[in-house]
Design an enzyme around this catalytic site. Structure first.
Site, PDB file in Angstrom:
ATOM      1  N   ASP A  71       0.862  -1.181   0.000  1.00 62.07           N
ATOM      2  CA  ASP A  71       0.000   0.000   0.000  1.00 62.07           C
ATOM      3  C   ASP A  71       0.897   1.230   0.000  1.00 62.07           C
ATOM      4  O   ASP A  71       1.944   1.253   0.650  1.00 62.07           O
ATOM      5  CB  ASP A  71      -0.949  -0.004   1.197  1.00 62.07           C
ATOM      6  CG  ASP A  71      -0.241  -0.070   2.538  1.00 62.07           C
ATOM      7  OD1 ASP A  71       0.061   0.988   3.109  1.00 62.07           O
ATOM      8  OD2 ASP A  71       0.010  -1.192   3.027  1.00 62.07           O
ATOM      9  N   ASP A 160     -10.040   3.244   5.343  1.00 62.57           N
ATOM     10  CA  ASP A 160      -8.935   3.186   6.316  1.00 62.57           C
ATOM     11  C   ASP A 160      -9.404   3.916   7.569  1.00 62.57           C
ATOM     12  O   ASP A 160      -9.461   5.140   7.607  1.00 62.57           O
ATOM     13  CB  ASP A 160      -7.700   3.848   5.712  1.00 62.57           C
ATOM     14  CG  ASP A 160      -6.506   3.897   6.662  1.00 62.57           C
ATOM     15  OD1 ASP A 160      -6.639   3.428   7.809  1.00 62.57           O
ATOM     16  OD2 ASP A 160      -5.453   4.421   6.254  1.00 62.57           O
ATOM     17  N   GLU A 162      -8.665   4.205  11.541  1.00 65.87           N
ATOM     18  CA  GLU A 162      -7.649   3.885  12.546  1.00 65.87           C
ATOM     19  C   GLU A 162      -7.400   5.104  13.430  1.00 65.87           C
ATOM     20  O   GLU A 162      -8.180   6.044  13.436  1.00 65.87           O
ATOM     21  CB  GLU A 162      -6.358   3.444  11.851  1.00 65.87           C
ATOM     22  CG  GLU A 162      -5.803   4.479  10.863  1.00 65.87           C
ATOM     23  CD  GLU A 162      -4.468   4.080  10.267  1.00 65.87           C
ATOM     24  OE1 GLU A 162      -3.486   4.003  11.040  1.00 65.87           O
ATOM     25  OE2 GLU A 162      -4.410   3.832   9.037  1.00 65.87           O
TER      26      GLU A 162
END
Length: 272
Positions: A71, A160, A162
């Protein structure tokens, strides 16, 4: 005989010196505090993992064939895709957007470059639930590179979600409010693309910020983050991971990942 009297100015001077020292200490500390908070737009996958879920991973051998991936984000600039392909990397995700205020200036080179060397690729969105709604961010993501097409080479988009690099870890939201925000994003992404987005997260963050909610596992593939020899305990609901980010210090680009299956399973995810 002269009498020596104590200097009445000395206590005042000591007091003023103390104030000056305190002010100087605060002034010196301010730049350090400011430097500790990164600039908006600079976040990327796994930014908080080093502080919470391991330092470096070297995956233990498994009976299941796994496929190497990477990534990437804007901070890595132009990526040497041919080098990665020759090292065995077969899939990649590129950061497309963050919040509703950032698009990756290297997105074209990263997203198209991986495709051009033969990789199966996709895009991800770094969520900032404290800035705008989940639906607003999903639309921004789709409108700026996060879409999907049934060409056999495009993976579904990734949320994503987090640690917040800019402030409170859970973005100032309660666990129930965080679950609602995520659902808003996922539902909107599906309505725009026809695909269920992948969820990238770490078990410790998920537990703290969603209460270890298990309701997304039936539809949304899990990309787990943990820098260790195994992915560890998974969030509630998921019996297995689809992808695992195991290190941020791998060759060429740093972030390396394993797909839980052979290349044909990567292709199956791309095809929907």
């Amino acid at each position: 005989m002269p009498v020596h009297r104590p200097n009445p100015l000395r206590p005042r001077r000591l007091f003023l010196a103390g104030l000056l020292l305190t002010a100087l200490t605060l002034a010196l500390a301010a730049p350090a505090d400011a430097a500790a908070t990164p600039a908006r737009g600079s976040a990327h996958m796994g930014m908080g993992v080093l502080a919470h879920d391991g330092q470096h991973g070297s995956p233990a051998p498994t009976a299941v064939t796994q496929t190497e991936g990477v990534d990437v984000a804007g901070y890595q600039g132009n990526v040497a895709w041919s080098t990665l392909w020759n090292s065995g990397v077969r899939w990649a995700y590129t950061k497309a957007t963050e919040g509703t205020y950032y698009t990756n200036p290297y997105f074209a080179q990263q997203y198209n470059g991986s495709y051009n060397v033969g990789m199966i690729r996709g895009a991800y969105h770094f969520a900032t639930p404290d800035t705008t709604s989940g639906a607003t961010q999903a639309n921004y993501f789709v409108d700026h590179g996060g879409g999907w097409s049934r060409d056999g080479k495009t993976l579904p988009g990734v949320l994503d979600i987090e640690w917040n690099p800019y402030g409170a870890a859970c973005y100032g939201k309660s666990q129930s409010a965080m679950v609602s925000w995520i659902a808003d994003f996922l539902n909107t992404y599906r309505s725009r693309t026809g695909r269920d987005a992948v969820i990238y997260t770490a078990t410790s963050w998920w537990t703290d910020c969603t209460g270890n909610y298990g309701g997304f596992a039936a539809n949304n593939p899990l990309w787990i983050a943990r820098y260790a020899s195994d992915p560890g305990t998974l969030p509630a609901g998921w019996g297995y991971y689809t992808m695992w980010q195991y290190t941020s210090s791998g060759p060429t680009v740093g972030d390396h990942d394993k797909f839980n299956g052979a290349l044909d399973r990567v292709q199956a995810l791309a095809n929907g």
